[in-house]
Design a protein around this motif. Structure first.
Motif, PDB file in Angstrom:
ATOM      1  N   THR A  21      85.741 -56.512 -25.495  1.00  0.00           N
ATOM      2  CA  THR A  21      84.432 -56.506 -24.853  1.00  0.00           C
ATOM      3  C   THR A  21      84.279 -57.811 -24.098  1.00  0.00           C
ATOM      4  O   THR A  21      85.084 -58.730 -24.249  1.00  0.00           O
ATOM      5  N   VAL A  25      78.985 -60.624 -25.042  1.00  0.00           N
ATOM      6  CA  VAL A  25      78.425 -59.510 -25.802  1.00  0.00           C
ATOM      7  C   VAL A  25      78.568 -59.803 -27.290  1.00  0.00           C
ATOM      8  O   VAL A  25      79.628 -60.219 -27.745  1.00  0.00           O
ATOM      9  N   SER A  26      77.495 -59.584 -28.052  1.00  0.00           N
ATOM     10  CA  SER A  26      77.568 -59.854 -29.488  1.00  0.00           C
ATOM     11  C   SER A  26      78.437 -58.799 -30.177  1.00  0.00           C
ATOM     12  O   SER A  26      78.662 -57.711 -29.652  1.00  0.00           O
ATOM     13  N   ASP A  28      77.895 -56.952 -32.841  1.00  0.00           N
ATOM     14  CA  ASP A  28      77.276 -55.686 -33.255  1.00  0.00           C
ATOM     15  C   ASP A  28      77.092 -54.737 -32.071  1.00  0.00           C
ATOM     16  O   ASP A  28      77.169 -53.527 -32.229  1.00  0.00           O
ATOM     17  N   ILE A  29      76.904 -55.252 -30.878  1.00  0.00           N
ATOM     18  CA  ILE A  29      76.843 -54.393 -29.688  1.00  0.00           C
ATOM     19  C   ILE A  29      78.245 -53.918 -29.332  1.00  0.00           C
ATOM     20  O   ILE A  29      78.447 -52.764 -28.950  1.00  0.00           O
ATOM     21  N   ARG A  32      79.716 -50.625 -30.896  1.00  0.00           N
ATOM     22  CA  ARG A  32      79.364 -49.285 -30.427  1.00  0.00           C
ATOM     23  C   ARG A  32      80.577 -48.549 -29.870  1.00  0.00           C
ATOM     24  O   ARG A  32      80.636 -47.331 -29.929  1.00  0.00           O
ATOM     25  N   TYR A  50      79.041 -58.130 -37.376  1.00  0.00           N
ATOM     26  CA  TYR A  50      78.809 -56.693 -37.261  1.00  0.00           C
ATOM     27  C   TYR A  50      77.627 -56.227 -38.103  1.00  0.00           C
ATOM     28  O   TYR A  50      77.420 -55.038 -38.271  1.00  0.00           O
TER      29      TYR A  50
END
Length: 129
Positions: A21, A25-26, A28-29, A32, A50
């Protein structure tokens, strides 16, 4: 360009799925992305990055027990087993072995399609059955 590498590994720490990613971007995002391709497992060990309620609910709906420590900012603390949490070291060892490959560690390949292929090549050579 900055990216984060995420991995889903088996019990021995061998990567099953690798994906990246954007760096800002964190975690937990970024979680997805593999939600639809999670393997059929009983439990999932994860880093506190997470820790998100929606991710825990998604895992619960799939019948997966989340072993993710809670973040320090969490209002309601999450119960987790610290002894079993230490098994995450296998994933850290896997990332360390990938970084033994100089091309992966120093990120010679700056183009987005080439860097994941270098990671996949390194993981294939390292973890060839």
């Amino acid at each position: 360009m900055n990216t984060k590498l995420h991995a889903i590994c088996d019990r021995q720490g061998r990567p099953l799925y690798l994906f990246e990613t954007a760096g800002q971007v964190s975690d937990d995002i970024g979680a997805r992305a593999p939600c639809n391709s999670l393997p059929d497992v009983d439990r999932l060990l994860g880093d506190c990055g997470y820790d998100a309620d929606w991710f825990r609910e998604t895992l619960k709906d799939k019948g997966i027990h989340a072993r993710i420590p809670g973040r320090k900012q969490r209002k309601t603390p999450v119960k987790h087993d610290k002894r079993r949490d230490k098994r995450r070291d296998r994933i850290e060892i896997m990332f360390g072995r990938l970084k033994d490959w100089r091309r992966v560690a120093t990120r010679y390949d700056r183009s987005p399609p080439v860097f994941p292929s270098a990671i996949a090549l390194a993981a294939t050579v390292i973890y060839w059955p």
